[in-house]
Motif scaffolding. Structure first.
Motif, PDB file in Angstrom:
ATOM      1  N   TYR A 237       0.809  -1.219   0.000  1.00 46.55           N
ATOM      2  CA  TYR A 237       0.000   0.000   0.000  1.00 46.55           C
ATOM      3  C   TYR A 237       0.846   1.275   0.000  1.00 46.55           C
ATOM      4  O   TYR A 237       0.499   2.260  -0.679  1.00 46.55           O
ATOM      5  N   TYR A 238       1.941   1.272   0.758  1.00 46.45           N
ATOM      6  CA  TYR A 238       2.703   2.505   0.923  1.00 46.45           C
ATOM      7  C   TYR A 238       3.709   2.782  -0.193  1.00 46.45           C
ATOM      8  O   TYR A 238       3.973   3.944  -0.511  1.00 46.45           O
ATOM      9  N   ALA A 239       4.293   1.743  -0.776  1.00 45.65           N
ATOM     10  CA  ALA A 239       5.345   1.955  -1.776  1.00 45.65           C
ATOM     11  C   ALA A 239       4.888   2.805  -2.959  1.00 45.65           C
ATOM     12  O   ALA A 239       5.596   3.735  -3.357  1.00 45.65           O
ATOM     13  N   PRO A 240       3.719   2.545  -3.565  1.00 42.96           N
ATOM     14  CA  PRO A 240       3.296   3.398  -4.691  1.00 42.96           C
ATOM     15  C   PRO A 240       3.094   4.851  -4.280  1.00 42.96           C
ATOM     16  O   PRO A 240       3.468   5.770  -5.028  1.00 42.96           O
ATOM     17  N   VAL A 241       2.508   5.066  -3.088  1.00 41.73           N
ATOM     18  CA  VAL A 241       2.285   6.434  -2.607  1.00 41.73           C
ATOM     19  C   VAL A 241       3.607   7.162  -2.432  1.00 41.73           C
ATOM     20  O   VAL A 241       3.794   8.289  -2.916  1.00 41.73           O
ATOM     21  N   CYS A 242       4.551   6.507  -1.756  1.00 41.59           N
ATOM     22  CA  CYS A 242       5.859   7.117  -1.507  1.00 41.59           C
ATOM     23  C   CYS A 242       6.630   7.342  -2.801  1.00 41.59           C
ATOM     24  O   CYS A 242       7.310   8.367  -2.953  1.00 41.59           O
ATOM     25  N   ALA A 243       6.548   6.390  -3.724  1.00 40.48           N
ATOM     26  CA  ALA A 243       7.263   6.528  -4.994  1.00 40.48           C
ATOM     27  C   ALA A 243       6.760   7.741  -5.766  1.00 40.48           C
ATOM     28  O   ALA A 243       7.555   8.510  -6.337  1.00 40.48           O
ATOM     29  N   ILE A 244       5.438   7.956  -5.777  1.00 39.97           N
ATOM     30  CA  ILE A 244       4.878   9.106  -6.488  1.00 39.97           C
ATOM     31  C   ILE A 244       5.259  10.415  -5.807  1.00 39.97           C
ATOM     32  O   ILE A 244       5.639  11.397  -6.467  1.00 39.97           O
ATOM     33  N   ILE A 245       5.190  10.433  -4.471  1.00 39.51           N
ATOM     34  CA  ILE A 245       5.586  11.636  -3.732  1.00 39.51           C
ATOM     35  C   ILE A 245       7.051  11.967  -3.992  1.00 39.51           C
ATOM     36  O   ILE A 245       7.415  13.119  -4.268  1.00 39.51           O
ATOM     37  N   ASN A 246       7.909  10.953  -3.921  1.00 39.32           N
ATOM     38  CA  ASN A 246       9.339  11.171  -4.168  1.00 39.32           C
ATOM     39  C   ASN A 246       9.596  11.643  -5.587  1.00 39.32           C
ATOM     40  O   ASN A 246      10.461  12.495  -5.830  1.00 39.32           O
ATOM     41  N   ALA A 247       8.866  11.067  -6.545  1.00 35.83           N
ATOM     42  CA  ALA A 247       9.040  11.460  -7.947  1.00 35.83           C
ATOM     43  C   ALA A 247       8.668  12.918  -8.150  1.00 35.83           C
ATOM     44  O   ALA A 247       9.263  13.607  -9.003  1.00 35.83           O
ATOM     45  N   CYS A 248       7.699  13.408  -7.382  1.00 37.76           N
ATOM     46  CA  CYS A 248       7.326  14.823  -7.467  1.00 37.76           C
ATOM     47  C   CYS A 248       8.375  15.729  -6.820  1.00 37.76           C
ATOM     48  O   CYS A 248       8.559  16.878  -7.232  1.00 37.76           O
ATOM     49  N   ILE A 249       9.055  15.194  -5.795  1.00 37.57           N
ATOM     50  CA  ILE A 249      10.093  15.975  -5.114  1.00 37.57           C
ATOM     51  C   ILE A 249      11.393  15.996  -5.911  1.00 37.57           C
ATOM     52  O   ILE A 249      12.133  16.983  -5.905  1.00 37.57           O
ATOM     53  N   LEU A 250      11.678  14.909  -6.612  1.00 35.50           N
ATOM     54  CA  LEU A 250      12.957  14.735  -7.310  1.00 35.50           C
ATOM     55  C   LEU A 250      13.352  15.905  -8.208  1.00 35.50           C
ATOM     56  O   LEU A 250      14.501  16.368  -8.141  1.00 35.50           O
ATOM     57  N   PRO A 251      12.460  16.447  -9.068  1.00 39.71           N
ATOM     58  CA  PRO A 251      12.878  17.549  -9.952  1.00 39.71           C
ATOM     59  C   PRO A 251      13.337  18.791  -9.202  1.00 39.71           C
ATOM     60  O   PRO A 251      14.151  19.560  -9.730  1.00 39.71           O
ATOM     61  N   PHE A 252      12.838  18.997  -7.983  1.00 34.11           N
ATOM     62  CA  PHE A 252      13.167  20.204  -7.237  1.00 34.11           C
ATOM     63  C   PHE A 252      14.370  20.020  -6.314  1.00 34.11           C
ATOM     64  O   PHE A 252      14.857  21.000  -5.730  1.00 34.11           O
ATOM     65  N   THR A 253      14.830  18.792  -6.148  1.00 36.24           N
ATOM     66  CA  THR A 253      15.962  18.529  -5.257  1.00 36.24           C
ATOM     67  C   THR A 253      17.213  18.094  -6.016  1.00 36.24           C
ATOM     68  O   THR A 253      18.287  18.677  -5.832  1.00 36.24           O
ATOM     69  N   GLU A 254      17.077  17.083  -6.851  1.00 34.85           N
ATOM     70  CA  GLU A 254      18.250  16.548  -7.551  1.00 34.85           C
ATOM     71  C   GLU A 254      18.168  16.715  -9.067  1.00 34.85           C
ATOM     72  O   GLU A 254      19.182  16.538  -9.753  1.00 34.85           O
ATOM     73  N   GLY A 255      16.991  17.047  -9.569  1.00 36.33           N
ATOM     74  CA  GLY A 255      16.844  17.305 -10.993  1.00 36.33           C
ATOM     75  C   GLY A 255      17.212  16.105 -11.857  1.00 36.33           C
ATOM     76  O   GLY A 255      16.885  14.958 -11.537  1.00 36.33           O
ATOM     77  N   LEU A 256      17.936  16.374 -12.930  1.00 33.46           N
ATOM     78  CA  LEU A 256      18.339  15.323 -13.865  1.00 33.46           C
ATOM     79  C   LEU A 256      19.725  14.763 -13.560  1.00 33.46           C
ATOM     80  O   LEU A 256      20.172  13.827 -14.232  1.00 33.46           O
ATOM     81  N   GLU A 257      20.390  15.329 -12.561  1.00 33.88           N
ATOM     82  CA  GLU A 257      21.765  14.896 -12.268  1.00 33.88           C
ATOM     83  C   GLU A 257      21.891  13.393 -11.994  1.00 33.88           C
ATOM     84  O   GLU A 257      22.848  12.766 -12.458  1.00 33.88           O
ATOM     85  N   PRO A 258      20.968  12.779 -11.241  1.00 38.64           N
ATOM     86  CA  PRO A 258      21.106  11.337 -11.010  1.00 38.64           C
ATOM     87  C   PRO A 258      21.110  10.521 -12.297  1.00 38.64           C
ATOM     88  O   PRO A 258      21.834   9.515 -12.394  1.00 38.64           O
ATOM     89  N   PHE A 259      20.328  10.935 -13.276  1.00 39.20           N
ATOM     90  CA  PHE A 259      20.246  10.201 -14.543  1.00 39.20           C
ATOM     91  C   PHE A 259      21.555  10.329 -15.331  1.00 39.20           C
ATOM     92  O   PHE A 259      21.979   9.387 -15.996  1.00 39.20           O
ATOM     93  N   TYR A 260      22.190  11.500 -15.231  1.00 42.43           N
ATOM     94  CA  TYR A 260      23.479  11.685 -15.903  1.00 42.43           C
ATOM     95  C   TYR A 260      24.592  10.887 -15.225  1.00 42.43           C
ATOM     96  O   TYR A 260      25.616  10.569 -15.855  1.00 42.43           O
ATOM     97  N   ALA A 261      24.389  10.568 -13.928  1.00 45.83           N
ATOM     98  CA  ALA A 261      25.436   9.880 -13.158  1.00 45.83           C
ATOM     99  C   ALA A 261      25.174   8.385 -13.014  1.00 45.83           C
ATOM    100  O   ALA A 261      25.896   7.701 -12.285  1.00 45.83           O
ATOM    101  N   LEU A 262      24.175   7.855 -13.707  1.00 43.76           N
ATOM    102  CA  LEU A 262      23.837   6.438 -13.570  1.00 43.76           C
ATOM    103  C   LEU A 262      24.982   5.516 -13.974  1.00 43.76           C
ATOM    104  O   LEU A 262      25.086   4.390 -13.489  1.00 43.76           O
ATOM    105  N   HIS A 263      25.851   5.994 -14.862  1.00 45.98           N
ATOM    106  CA  HIS A 263      26.968   5.158 -15.307  1.00 45.98           C
ATOM    107  C   HIS A 263      27.931   4.832 -14.155  1.00 45.98           C
ATOM    108  O   HIS A 263      28.691   3.872 -14.233  1.00 45.98           O
ATOM    109  N   ARG A 264      27.883   5.631 -13.094  1.00 47.73           N
ATOM    110  CA  ARG A 264      28.775   5.379 -11.950  1.00 47.73           C
ATOM    111  C   ARG A 264      28.367   4.128 -11.187  1.00 47.73           C
ATOM    112  O   ARG A 264      29.210   3.482 -10.548  1.00 47.73           O
ATOM    113  N   VAL A 265      27.099   3.796 -11.216  1.00 50.36           N
ATOM    114  CA  VAL A 265      26.628   2.637 -10.462  1.00 50.36           C
ATOM    115  C   VAL A 265      26.301   1.452 -11.364  1.00 50.36           C
ATOM    116  O   VAL A 265      26.597   0.301 -11.030  1.00 50.36           O
ATOM    117  N   GLY A 266      25.682   1.709 -12.499  1.00 49.06           N
ATOM    118  CA  GLY A 266      25.357   0.620 -13.423  1.00 49.06           C
ATOM    119  C   GLY A 266      24.061  -0.084 -13.056  1.00 49.06           C
ATOM    120  O   GLY A 266      23.586  -0.021 -11.916  1.00 49.06           O
TER     121      GLY A 266
END
Length: 343
Positions: A237-266
């Motif tokens: 029940y909680y995971a979808p709610v939290c995932a959507i809330i976090n997805a709404c927060i993401l653009p205002f906190t980390e923006g697109l930087e995590p996607f550009y840095a995905l190669h560091r983790v794989g």
């Protein structure tokens, strides 16, 4: 992206999981919200039972692995994006619980819960928002604080729960509870004072995470009293709610930087990290049926001690004698809190 107690239907606040354990713990966790649902109206499928001598060490190992793995990603792989990682964990868990619902009996407890639109809006949504905030803030703390110091600060969680319970008159203060508050508070203060690499930002984030988590647990006690939800059903029940809330927060906190840095983790690291975090919740389902509250409490304490030791070995974290002394006092108060049912 929590943190395991075996209690009756009316669950005391200390029986619920911590969100930082869930994620670090995703729910930890060490932490479980309500006893697994027992008995079905129709003939139930036979439940799988894993012996205590297997599941307790397994749960401890997975819980430790989740936290150290997250710290490794943040620090060693130079991927300082806790909002993105938490969102990914929750998205993975939301999908995984629905797969399990269709292929196993682990999520059968969801069938016993009447989830109306009104209950979802008044209960699941606000509790999910607090859960999301707790996970994000807790993971932000890992960017600047050591794993060992954060585990020591997490011992303050019962104090936050008690203070909020006193404020909302859910519990009345008594001599025993005041002694528990004093012991844990003193121990945490000594641990913080003895920290060699104290960072104010990380400390504030962890304190805020504790406040969010304690508020979430109190709201569960108030809004979901009487419902039987094991860790997998809760995550369902909680995971979808939290995932959507976090997805709404993401653009205002980390923006697109995590996607550009995905190669560091794989992709391998991302999927294995999320899978281990989810496996912790699966292990918790089996854990709650094999031991008494005291055994699970002691297992949780041992897990924290091993985690602090592991962080020293894995990341070279430095701990002082004053911190060990302070944390010992906190553990004494923590054991008192859990073994007395928080009363």
């Amino acid at each position: 992206m929590s943190h395991t107690k075996d209690e009756e239907a009316s669950i005391p606040l200390n029986a619920m999981p911590r969100a930082s354990d869930v994620e670090n713990d995703l729910t930890h966790g060490e932490r479980l919200e309500v006893k697994i649902s027992e008995g079905r109206a129709a003939a139930p499928a036979k439940k799988i039972v894993i012996p205590a001598f297997i599941i307790i060490p397994l749960w401890m190992s997975v819980s430790i692995c989740v936290i150290l793995y997250n710290k490794y990603i943040f620090s060693s792989l130079h991927f300082p994006f806790p909002v993105f990682l938490t969102t990914w964990h929750l998205f993975f868990s939301a999908c995984a619980t629905r797969v399990l619902q269709r292929t196993t009996t682990l999520v059968d407890g969801a069938r016993d819960i009447e989830m109306s639109r009104d209950r979802w809006i008044r209960s699941i949504l606000p509790i999910g928002a607090l859960f999301s905030g707790s996970l994000i803030l807790s993971n932000y703390a890992y960017l600047s604080l050591s794993v060992s110091f954060i585990q020591m600060l997490k011992a303050f969680n019962p104090v936050a729960i008690l203070l909020i319970s006193f404020a909302f008159k859910i519990q009345e203060p008594n001599a025993r509870l005041i002694a528990i508050v004093a012991m844990i508070s003193t121990g945490c203060a000594l641990a913080a004072y003895g920290e060699l690499h104290f960072e104010l930002f990380g400390f504030i984030c962890q304190c805020a995470a504790v406040a969010f988590e304690a508020s979430r647990l109190v709201m569960i006690q108030i809004l979901l009293h009487g419902l039987k939800m094991d860790p997998i059903v809760s995550l369902h029940y909680y995971a979808p709610v939290c995932a959507i809330i976090n997805a709404c927060i993401l653009p205002f906190t980390e923006g697109l930087e995590p996607f550009y840095a995905l190669h560091r983790v794989g992709l391998l690291v991302l999927f294995s990290n999320a899978a281990i975090a989810f496996a912790l919740n699966v292990a918790a389902v089996f854990l709650i049926s094999v031991g008494s509250g005291l055994i699970l409490t002691l297992a949780g304490v041992m897990k924290d001690i091993l985690l602090i030791s592991g962080s020293v070995l894995a990341f070279g974290s430095q701990i002082t004698a004053l911190q060990v002394f302070g944390y010992s006092i906190s553990l004494g108060g923590l054991i008192m809190f859990k073994t007395t049912g928080g009363k």
